[in-house]
Design a protein around this motif. Structure first.
Motif, PDB file in Angstrom:
ATOM      1  N   GLU A 149       0.828  -1.204   0.000  1.00 33.27           N
ATOM      2  CA  GLU A 149       0.000   0.000   0.000  1.00 33.27           C
ATOM      3  C   GLU A 149       0.865   1.258   0.000  1.00 33.27           C
ATOM      4  O   GLU A 149       0.517   2.256  -0.638  1.00 33.27           O
ATOM      5  N   GLN A 150       1.990   1.206   0.689  1.00 30.35           N
ATOM      6  CA  GLN A 150       2.896   2.352   0.691  1.00 30.35           C
ATOM      7  C   GLN A 150       3.515   2.555  -0.689  1.00 30.35           C
ATOM      8  O   GLN A 150       3.544   3.677  -1.209  1.00 30.35           O
ATOM      9  N   ILE A 151       4.019   1.504  -1.294  1.00 29.99           N
ATOM     10  CA  ILE A 151       4.634   1.653  -2.620  1.00 29.99           C
ATOM     11  C   ILE A 151       3.602   2.115  -3.643  1.00 29.99           C
ATOM     12  O   ILE A 151       3.902   2.936  -4.524  1.00 29.99           O
ATOM     13  N   ASP A 152       2.374   1.616  -3.534  1.00 29.98           N
ATOM     14  CA  ASP A 152       1.326   2.077  -4.444  1.00 29.98           C
ATOM     15  C   ASP A 152       1.090   3.576  -4.296  1.00 29.98           C
ATOM     16  O   ASP A 152       0.758   4.262  -5.272  1.00 29.98           O
ATOM     17  N   SER A 153       1.261   4.094  -3.075  1.00 26.59           N
ATOM     18  CA  SER A 153       1.080   5.541  -2.890  1.00 26.59           C
ATOM     19  C   SER A 153       2.216   6.325  -3.543  1.00 26.59           C
ATOM     20  O   SER A 153       2.019   7.479  -3.940  1.00 26.59           O
ATOM     21  N   PHE A 154       3.395   5.720  -3.666  1.00 27.59           N
ATOM     22  CA  PHE A 154       4.463   6.364  -4.446  1.00 27.59           C
ATOM     23  C   PHE A 154       4.028   6.470  -5.908  1.00 27.59           C
ATOM     24  O   PHE A 154       4.233   7.489  -6.570  1.00 27.59           O
ATOM     25  N   LEU A 155       3.448   5.383  -6.410  1.00 24.35           N
ATOM     26  CA  LEU A 155       3.033   5.343  -7.813  1.00 24.35           C
ATOM     27  C   LEU A 155       1.911   6.325  -8.112  1.00 24.35           C
ATOM     28  O   LEU A 155       1.714   6.716  -9.269  1.00 24.35           O
ATOM     29  N   SER A 156       1.178   6.731  -7.083  1.00 25.81           N
ATOM     30  CA  SER A 156       0.059   7.662  -7.261  1.00 25.81           C
ATOM     31  C   SER A 156       0.481   9.121  -7.130  1.00 25.81           C
ATOM     32  O   SER A 156      -0.372  10.016  -7.223  1.00 25.81           O
ATOM     33  N   GLN A 157       1.761   9.387  -6.922  1.00 31.46           N
ATOM     34  CA  GLN A 157       2.224  10.760  -6.751  1.00 31.46           C
ATOM     35  C   GLN A 157       2.011  11.591  -8.015  1.00 31.46           C
ATOM     36  O   GLN A 157       2.255  11.131  -9.121  1.00 31.46           O
ATOM     37  N   THR A 158       1.569  12.834  -7.808  1.00 36.85           N
ATOM     38  CA  THR A 158       1.419  13.737  -8.940  1.00 36.85           C
ATOM     39  C   THR A 158       2.774  14.219  -9.449  1.00 36.85           C
ATOM     40  O   THR A 158       2.862  14.735 -10.569  1.00 36.85           O
ATOM     41  N   TYR A 159       3.807  14.088  -8.634  1.00 35.10           N
ATOM     42  CA  TYR A 159       5.175  14.380  -9.064  1.00 35.10           C
ATOM     43  C   TYR A 159       5.853  13.046  -9.362  1.00 35.10           C
ATOM     44  O   TYR A 159       5.983  12.198  -8.482  1.00 35.10           O
ATOM     45  N   GLY A 160       6.278  12.860 -10.614  1.00 33.08           N
ATOM     46  CA  GLY A 160       6.710  11.537 -11.037  1.00 33.08           C
ATOM     47  C   GLY A 160       8.192  11.315 -11.223  1.00 33.08           C
ATOM     48  O   GLY A 160       8.602  10.203 -11.581  1.00 33.08           O
ATOM     49  N   SER A 161       9.022  12.332 -10.959  1.00 35.02           N
ATOM     50  CA  SER A 161      10.460  12.178 -11.189  1.00 35.02           C
ATOM     51  C   SER A 161      11.143  11.663  -9.927  1.00 35.02           C
ATOM     52  O   SER A 161      11.771  12.413  -9.185  1.00 35.02           O
ATOM     53  N   TRP A 162      11.005  10.359  -9.677  1.00 31.72           N
ATOM     54  CA  TRP A 162      11.552   9.780  -8.458  1.00 31.72           C
ATOM     55  C   TRP A 162      12.093   8.375  -8.707  1.00 31.72           C
ATOM     56  O   TRP A 162      11.734   7.709  -9.688  1.00 31.72           O
ATOM     57  N   LYS A 163      12.939   7.934  -7.776  1.00 33.23           N
ATOM     58  CA  LYS A 163      13.421   6.563  -7.741  1.00 33.23           C
ATOM     59  C   LYS A 163      13.415   6.110  -6.286  1.00 33.23           C
ATOM     60  O   LYS A 163      13.801   6.863  -5.395  1.00 33.23           O
ATOM     61  N   VAL A 164      12.958   4.885  -6.051  1.00 36.12           N
ATOM     62  CA  VAL A 164      12.937   4.328  -4.701  1.00 36.12           C
ATOM     63  C   VAL A 164      14.235   3.572  -4.436  1.00 36.12           C
ATOM     64  O   VAL A 164      14.653   2.741  -5.250  1.00 36.12           O
ATOM     65  N   ASP A 180      10.906  -7.322  -4.568  1.00 43.51           N
ATOM     66  CA  ASP A 180      11.330  -7.930  -5.833  1.00 43.51           C
ATOM     67  C   ASP A 180      10.228  -7.837  -6.880  1.00 43.51           C
ATOM     68  O   ASP A 180      10.499  -7.566  -8.061  1.00 43.51           O
ATOM     69  N   ALA A 181       8.984  -8.052  -6.465  1.00 44.26           N
ATOM     70  CA  ALA A 181       7.865  -7.988  -7.403  1.00 44.26           C
ATOM     71  C   ALA A 181       7.702  -6.581  -7.968  1.00 44.26           C
ATOM     72  O   ALA A 181       7.492  -6.402  -9.186  1.00 44.26           O
ATOM     73  N   TYR A 182       7.812  -5.576  -7.113  1.00 44.68           N
ATOM     74  CA  TYR A 182       7.701  -4.202  -7.599  1.00 44.68           C
ATOM     75  C   TYR A 182       8.907  -3.818  -8.448  1.00 44.68           C
ATOM     76  O   TYR A 182       8.773  -3.049  -9.412  1.00 44.68           O
ATOM     77  N   ARG A 183      10.067  -4.345  -8.118  1.00 45.91           N
ATOM     78  CA  ARG A 183      11.254  -4.054  -8.936  1.00 45.91           C
ATOM     79  C   ARG A 183      11.097  -4.645 -10.336  1.00 45.91           C
ATOM     80  O   ARG A 183      11.506  -4.030 -11.325  1.00 45.91           O
ATOM     81  N   GLU A 184      10.511  -5.818 -10.429  1.00 43.05           N
ATOM     82  CA  GLU A 184      10.249  -6.410 -11.743  1.00 43.05           C
ATOM     83  C   GLU A 184       9.246  -5.569 -12.524  1.00 43.05           C
ATOM     84  O   GLU A 184       9.356  -5.408 -13.742  1.00 43.05           O
ATOM     85  N   LYS A 185       8.262  -5.033 -11.814  1.00 46.53           N
ATOM     86  CA  LYS A 185       7.223  -4.223 -12.452  1.00 46.53           C
ATOM     87  C   LYS A 185       7.753  -2.867 -12.905  1.00 46.53           C
ATOM     88  O   LYS A 185       7.456  -2.406 -14.016  1.00 46.53           O
ATOM     89  N   LEU A 186       8.546  -2.224 -12.033  1.00 44.61           N
ATOM     90  CA  LEU A 186       8.993  -0.859 -12.290  1.00 44.61           C
ATOM     91  C   LEU A 186      10.324  -0.779 -13.022  1.00 44.61           C
ATOM     92  O   LEU A 186      10.625   0.220 -13.681  1.00 44.61           O
ATOM     93  N   GLY A 187      11.148  -1.821 -12.867  1.00 50.17           N
ATOM     94  CA  GLY A 187      12.490  -1.783 -13.423  1.00 50.17           C
ATOM     95  C   GLY A 187      13.500  -1.302 -12.395  1.00 50.17           C
ATOM     96  O   GLY A 187      13.152  -0.566 -11.461  1.00 50.17           O
ATOM     97  N   ASP A 238       3.172   3.575   5.944  1.00 47.05           N
ATOM     98  CA  ASP A 238       2.324   4.757   5.765  1.00 47.05           C
ATOM     99  C   ASP A 238       1.674   4.736   4.386  1.00 47.05           C
ATOM    100  O   ASP A 238       1.917   3.850   3.563  1.00 47.05           O
ATOM    101  N   ILE A 239       0.866   5.761   4.136  1.00 45.29           N
ATOM    102  CA  ILE A 239       0.285   5.982   2.812  1.00 45.29           C
ATOM    103  C   ILE A 239       0.476   7.454   2.483  1.00 45.29           C
ATOM    104  O   ILE A 239      -0.076   8.330   3.172  1.00 45.29           O
ATOM    105  N   TRP A 240       1.268   7.730   1.481  1.00 44.24           N
ATOM    106  CA  TRP A 240       1.501   9.121   1.097  1.00 44.24           C
ATOM    107  C   TRP A 240       0.274   9.682   0.404  1.00 44.24           C
ATOM    108  O   TRP A 240      -0.333   9.017  -0.454  1.00 44.24           O
ATOM    109  N   LEU A 241      -0.114  10.918   0.732  1.00 48.97           N
ATOM    110  CA  LEU A 241      -1.123  11.615  -0.045  1.00 48.97           C
ATOM    111  C   LEU A 241      -0.530  11.929  -1.413  1.00 48.97           C
ATOM    112  O   LEU A 241       0.682  12.148  -1.552  1.00 48.97           O
ATOM    113  N   ASN A 242      -1.374  11.959  -2.433  1.00 46.64           N
ATOM    114  CA  ASN A 242      -0.827  11.958  -3.790  1.00 46.64           C
ATOM    115  C   ASN A 242      -0.072  13.221  -4.174  1.00 46.64           C
ATOM    116  O   ASN A 242       0.673  13.220  -5.156  1.00 46.64           O
TER     117      ASN A 242
END
Length: 328
Positions: A41-56, A72-79, A118-122
């Protein structure tokens, strides 16, 4: 100069020439340990950010549950260019965050601490970057904010304290006003953390970051608008800081001597950056440190003259009472 608390970041919304050439890059510093319950749920909130220039950058501290599988699953999905996974030092959350913040291979314009549950607001990153890019690169800068408290099922149960006094080193010496999960800071602030070292004996990474940026003449913005949903559950290392119960807990920490030990550790840590502190803040630190060595009444006078304070008059009063009884 330190920025006063603000209800929004729109006050300084013009982009500084230092950041007009391309989108600023953000390194999200995610520390994990046994975090399988809420991590997705936390990583999904990263993906929902209105600012997209980021790396985890995820630093795992030895999880034995499904945390690494989720990463690992998210790394496969995101690269790998969007999510990197490294091993933490295995010495607790403070060492994990500071080791990640000080890694040579983590390079960005801005850095954001992130807890695993946590869950980041978008608009969290957008609001922070809007203010941070209004400042020159060379000026250390730190954004932090209030939080919405939620339970394990993500139901709202309250809000963190609203602080009214301006951020300042004289406050940072005895209080952290922003949770690390809300903090975003620039490369100049990160350079100060690296200079002090990942092994610095600071009590917590967020309190330490506030002290360092405020003490070294940087800019600090405390945003009165929450930037995330801060989940409260049985495994929290740090939880809600509001209400009578929270105030009682702060007084208990004062009286059992823990706060005195924390002050000692933070003062030792600050000596590593003594030459980077502004003359005014070095005087405040020295005055506070000297006051702690004096007998009760002269010490109280010296403490008053040092200017150190907490955000509320009740907590400041508790500070002086604890000082009188040699509890800080």
């Amino acid at each position: 100069m330190l920025c006063v608390p603000a209800a929004s970041c729109g006050r300084n919304d013009s982009v500084h020439p230092d950041f007009q050439d391309k989108p600023a890059q953000v390194a999200i510093l995610l520390c994990t340990y046994q975090g399988e319950r809420f991590l997705s749920e936390q990583i999904d909130s990263f993906l929902s950010q209105t600012y997209g220039s980021w790396k985890v950058w995820a630093s795992d501290d030895g999880s034995t549950d499904g945390t690494l599988g989720i990463l690992d699953a998210y790394r496969e999905k995101l690269g790998h260019e969007r999510l990197a996974v490294v091993h933490g030092p295995g010495r607790g959350f403070v060492a994990n965050f500071l080791s990640l913040a000080c890694r040579d291979d983590v390079q960005a314009d801005f850095y954001a601490y992130a807890d695993q549950d946590d869950i980041w607001l978008n608009d969290k990153l957008e609001r922070a970057i809007k203010w941070l890019t209004s400042l020159p690169r060379a000026v250390p800068a730190l954004y932090c904010s209030r939080t919405l408290f939620v339970d394990e099922e993500n139901r709202e149960i309250g809000m963190s304290a609203l602080f009214s006094k301006p951020p300042a080193f004289s406050n940072a010496l005895v209080q952290s006003i922003g949770g690390g999960n809300t903090m975003v800071f620039n490369a100049a602030a990160r350079a100060l953390l690296c200079q002090a070292g990942a092994d610095v004996p600071a009590v917590s990474h967020d309190w330490w970051t506030y002290m360092v940026v405020a003490g070294c003449g940087g800019e600090v913005l405390y945003d009165a608008v929450p930037s995330l949903r801060y989940r409260q559950h049985g495994d929290n290392l740090v939880g809600m800081n509001t209400g009578v119960g929270a105030r009682f807990e702060r007084w208990r920490l004062l009286w059992d001597g823990r706060f005195r030990r924390w002050n000692e550790a933070n003062l030792i840590a600050l000596r590593r950056l003594q030459e980077r502190l502004t003359p005014e803040n070095r005087k405040i630190m020295d005055g506070f440190s000297h006051a702690r060595t004096l007998p009760r009444l002269p010490g109280l006078v010296a403490l008053w003259h040092s200017g150190v304070h907490r955000q509320s008059w009740v907590d400041s009063l508790g500070l002086f009472v604890a000082f009188f009884f040699k509890k800080m």
